[in-house]
Design a protein around this motif. Sequence first.
Motif, short mmCIF file in Angstrom:
data_model
loop_
_atom_site.label_atom_id
_atom_site.label_comp_id
_atom_site.label_asym_id
_atom_site.label_seq_id
_atom_site.Cartn_x
_atom_site.Cartn_y
_atom_site.Cartn_z
N THR A 77 65.33 35.59 69.21
CA THR A 77 64.45 36.49 68.34
C THR A 77 63.29 35.96 68.66
N ASN A 131 57.24 40.87 60.88
CA ASN A 131 58.32 41.45 61.37
C ASN A 131 58.59 41.10 63.03
N VAL A 135 61.43 36.63 61.32
CA VAL A 135 62.57 37.47 61.63
C VAL A 135 64.05 36.85 61.45
N ASP A 136 64.75 37.74 60.84
CA ASP A 136 66.25 37.39 60.37
C ASP A 136 67.29 37.49 61.58
N GLY A 139 69.06 40.43 61.86
CA GLY A 139 68.15 41.60 61.88
C GLY A 139 67.67 42.30 60.53
N ASN A 141 65.45 41.50 58.12
CA ASN A 141 64.11 40.61 57.73
C ASN A 141 64.04 40.91 56.36
C1 LIG Z 1 63.54 42.56 62.01
O1 LIG Z 1 63.83 41.57 62.76
C2 LIG Z 1 64.45 41.83 64.07
C3 LIG Z 1 64.75 40.52 64.83
O2 LIG Z 1 65.90 40.04 64.32
C4 LIG Z 1 63.33 42.62 64.93
O3 LIG Z 1 63.85 42.72 66.26
C5 LIG Z 1 62.77 43.87 64.26
O4 LIG Z 1 61.81 44.54 64.72
C6 LIG Z 1 62.31 43.40 62.72
N1 LIG Z 1 61.73 44.31 62.00
C7 LIG Z 1 62.52 45.29 61.15
C8 LIG Z 1 61.73 46.50 60.80
O5 LIG Z 1 63.66 45.61 61.48
#
Ligand SMILES: *[C@@H]1O[C@H](CO)[C@@H](O)[C@H](O)[C@H]1NC(C)=O
Length: 223
Positions: A77, A131, A135-136, A139, A141
């Motif tokens: 990530t 974001n 990041v999680d 996915g 977050n």
């Molecule tokens: C959240 O995290 C993921 C990665 O794990 C990222 O690709 C994504 O763009 C992020 N944002 C949203 C709004 O999901």
Amino acid sequence: MISQALLILALSALSSATPFLAEFSRFSGSELVGRTSCGTSGPQTCHNTTAQSNLCCFEAPGGQIVQVQFWDTNPSTGPTNSWTIHGLWPDHCETLCDGTYDSNCDASRNYASITQVLQNNGKTSLLTYMNQYWVDINGDNESFWEHEWSKHGTCMSTIKPTCLPAGSTTGADAAYYFQRAVDTFQNLPTYQYLSAVGITPSTSNTYTYTTLANAIKASTQRF
Ligand SMILES: *[C@@H]1O[C@H](CO)[C@@H](O)[C@H](O)[C@H]1NC(C)=O
Ligand SMILES: *[C@@H]1O[C@H](CO)[C@@H](O)[C@H](O)[C@H]1NC(C)=O
């Protein structure tokens, strides 16, 4: 299988000249313009010799501010040339780096949407940054941010609502927490620290703890 490397940087172990530490302990940060009554002369967190009574100006009992960063590999990530943020934790001072901390300190401030809170507080560019860099691994977050705020952010004495300027928007405490966590992350560019001495992520090279720790120590003094 999910793989992550964790890096824990304990800020109060760094030099007292480190500006973000001073901002936490003395609260002169630009985020809280209008709340300047703390001044710049009090002791730093974890360095007091007498009990401090104004905990709006002195982070306690979690005065050791720990910035935790991730290197995710599976799935990967974040940008390829940066670690990502896990969180900012106010750990206890008594024994530095013993890892104890208060958690989930105020359920009444567990916000339903950090995204909404940041938007309401005019932090849209911060949200965009998060974001990408906060990041999680699965996915989600938003859930990750809610968890970090509820578990760690609500335990910070200096950003309790009673410490904020009168008329602050709901969630201003959380907005401050996320802004400070990101500012701290940007002040601790671990990828640059390590790559400057030839340490880059690899599936074949290994690095000892001592090599990594020495590289970070040297870099935090150099950068
Ligand atoms: C959240 O995290 C993921 C990665 O794990 C990222 O690709 C994504 O763009 C992020 N944002 C949203 C709004 O999901
Ligand atoms: C520092 O201040 C905190 C908050 O008042 C207090 O709990 C702690 O005991 C103090 N430490 C010392 C060494 O006086």
